[in-house]
Design a protein around this motif. Structure first.
Motif, PDB file in Angstrom:
ATOM      1  N   ALA A 271       0.806  -1.229   0.000  1.00 33.34           N
ATOM      2  CA  ALA A 271       0.000   0.000   0.000  1.00 33.34           C
ATOM      3  C   ALA A 271       0.835   1.274   0.000  1.00 33.34           C
ATOM      4  O   ALA A 271       0.290   2.361  -0.187  1.00 33.34           O
ATOM      5  CB  ALA A 271      -0.927   0.005   1.220  1.00 33.34           C
ATOM      6  N   TRP A 272       2.140   1.177   0.213  1.00 33.03           N
ATOM      7  CA  TRP A 272       2.983   2.360   0.384  1.00 33.03           C
ATOM      8  C   TRP A 272       2.746   3.418  -0.696  1.00 33.03           C
ATOM      9  O   TRP A 272       2.584   4.601  -0.395  1.00 33.03           O
ATOM     10  CB  TRP A 272       4.462   1.981   0.437  1.00 33.03           C
ATOM     11  CG  TRP A 272       5.341   3.154   0.701  1.00 33.03           C
ATOM     12  CD1 TRP A 272       6.039   3.887  -0.224  1.00 33.03           C
ATOM     13  CD2 TRP A 272       5.613   3.763   1.967  1.00 33.03           C
ATOM     14  NE1 TRP A 272       6.723   4.899   0.387  1.00 33.03           N
ATOM     15  CE2 TRP A 272       6.483   4.847   1.733  1.00 33.03           C
ATOM     16  CE3 TRP A 272       5.208   3.497   3.264  1.00 33.03           C
ATOM     17  CZ2 TRP A 272       6.947   5.656   2.760  1.00 33.03           C
ATOM     18  CZ3 TRP A 272       5.672   4.309   4.282  1.00 33.03           C
ATOM     19  CH2 TRP A 272       6.534   5.372   4.026  1.00 33.03           C
ATOM     20  N   GLY A 273       2.714   3.021  -1.942  1.00 34.44           N
ATOM     21  CA  GLY A 273       2.568   3.982  -3.047  1.00 34.44           C
ATOM     22  C   GLY A 273       1.245   4.725  -3.057  1.00 34.44           C
ATOM     23  O   GLY A 273       1.152   5.827  -3.594  1.00 34.44           O
ATOM     24  N   SER A 274       0.226   4.149  -2.453  1.00 37.81           N
ATOM     25  CA  SER A 274      -1.082   4.811  -2.447  1.00 37.81           C
ATOM     26  C   SER A 274      -1.443   5.424  -1.097  1.00 37.81           C
ATOM     27  O   SER A 274      -2.512   6.002  -0.945  1.00 37.81           O
ATOM     28  CB  SER A 274      -2.173   3.819  -2.865  1.00 37.81           C
ATOM     29  OG  SER A 274      -2.238   2.744  -1.959  1.00 37.81           O
ATOM     30  N   MET A 275      -0.539   5.320  -0.125  1.00 36.89           N
ATOM     31  CA  MET A 275      -0.799   5.915   1.191  1.00 36.89           C
ATOM     32  C   MET A 275      -0.650   7.431   1.129  1.00 36.89           C
ATOM     33  O   MET A 275       0.174   7.954   0.376  1.00 36.89           O
ATOM     34  CB  MET A 275       0.185   5.380   2.235  1.00 36.89           C
ATOM     35  CG  MET A 275       0.027   3.926   2.572  1.00 36.89           C
ATOM     36  SD  MET A 275       1.378   3.357   3.622  1.00 36.89           S
ATOM     37  CE  MET A 275       0.554   3.315   5.188  1.00 36.89           C
ATOM     38  N   SER A 276      -1.434   8.124   1.925  1.00 38.75           N
ATOM     39  CA  SER A 276      -1.299   9.576   2.042  1.00 38.75           C
ATOM     40  C   SER A 276      -0.030   9.888   2.835  1.00 38.75           C
ATOM     41  O   SER A 276       0.505   9.017   3.535  1.00 38.75           O
ATOM     42  CB  SER A 276      -2.510  10.175   2.756  1.00 38.75           C
ATOM     43  OG  SER A 276      -2.518   9.776   4.120  1.00 38.75           O
ATOM     44  N   ASP A 277       0.441  11.121   2.733  1.00 47.65           N
ATOM     45  CA  ASP A 277       1.612  11.522   3.507  1.00 47.65           C
ATOM     46  C   ASP A 277       1.374  11.360   4.998  1.00 47.65           C
ATOM     47  O   ASP A 277       2.270  10.956   5.736  1.00 47.65           O
ATOM     48  CB  ASP A 277       2.016  12.971   3.204  1.00 47.65           C
ATOM     49  CG  ASP A 277       2.749  13.100   1.881  1.00 47.65           C
ATOM     50  OD1 ASP A 277       3.109  12.062   1.273  1.00 47.65           O
ATOM     51  OD2 ASP A 277       2.982  14.245   1.456  1.00 47.65           O
TER      52      ASP A 277
END
Length: 66
Positions: free
Chosen positions: A41-47
């Protein structure tokens, strides 16, 4: 760089991956202590989600917490 130029671009939150990519028996990566789902999920996680993982979750795991 000119002193009048000021960047307002946000600084990206870099992945905690250190290149030791093996999931342990407990489901955590041996290198970065993320779960497989967190890695995926890292690439789609919010900051804010990334920041919470980096500043709260992973340090707790490295100390042996849940």
């Amino acid at each position: 760089m000119n002193s009048w130029f000021k960047s307002t671009a946000p600084v990206p939150i870099l992945t905690p991956c250190i290149g030791i990519c093996t999931l342990r028996a407990d489901g955590l990566c041996a290198g970065c202590l993320r779960t497989g789902n967190e890695i995926a999920a890292w690439g789609s996680m919010s900051d804010s989600e990334k920041r919470q993982l980096m500043e709260q979750v992973l340090p707790q795991r490295s100390r042996g917490g849940a």
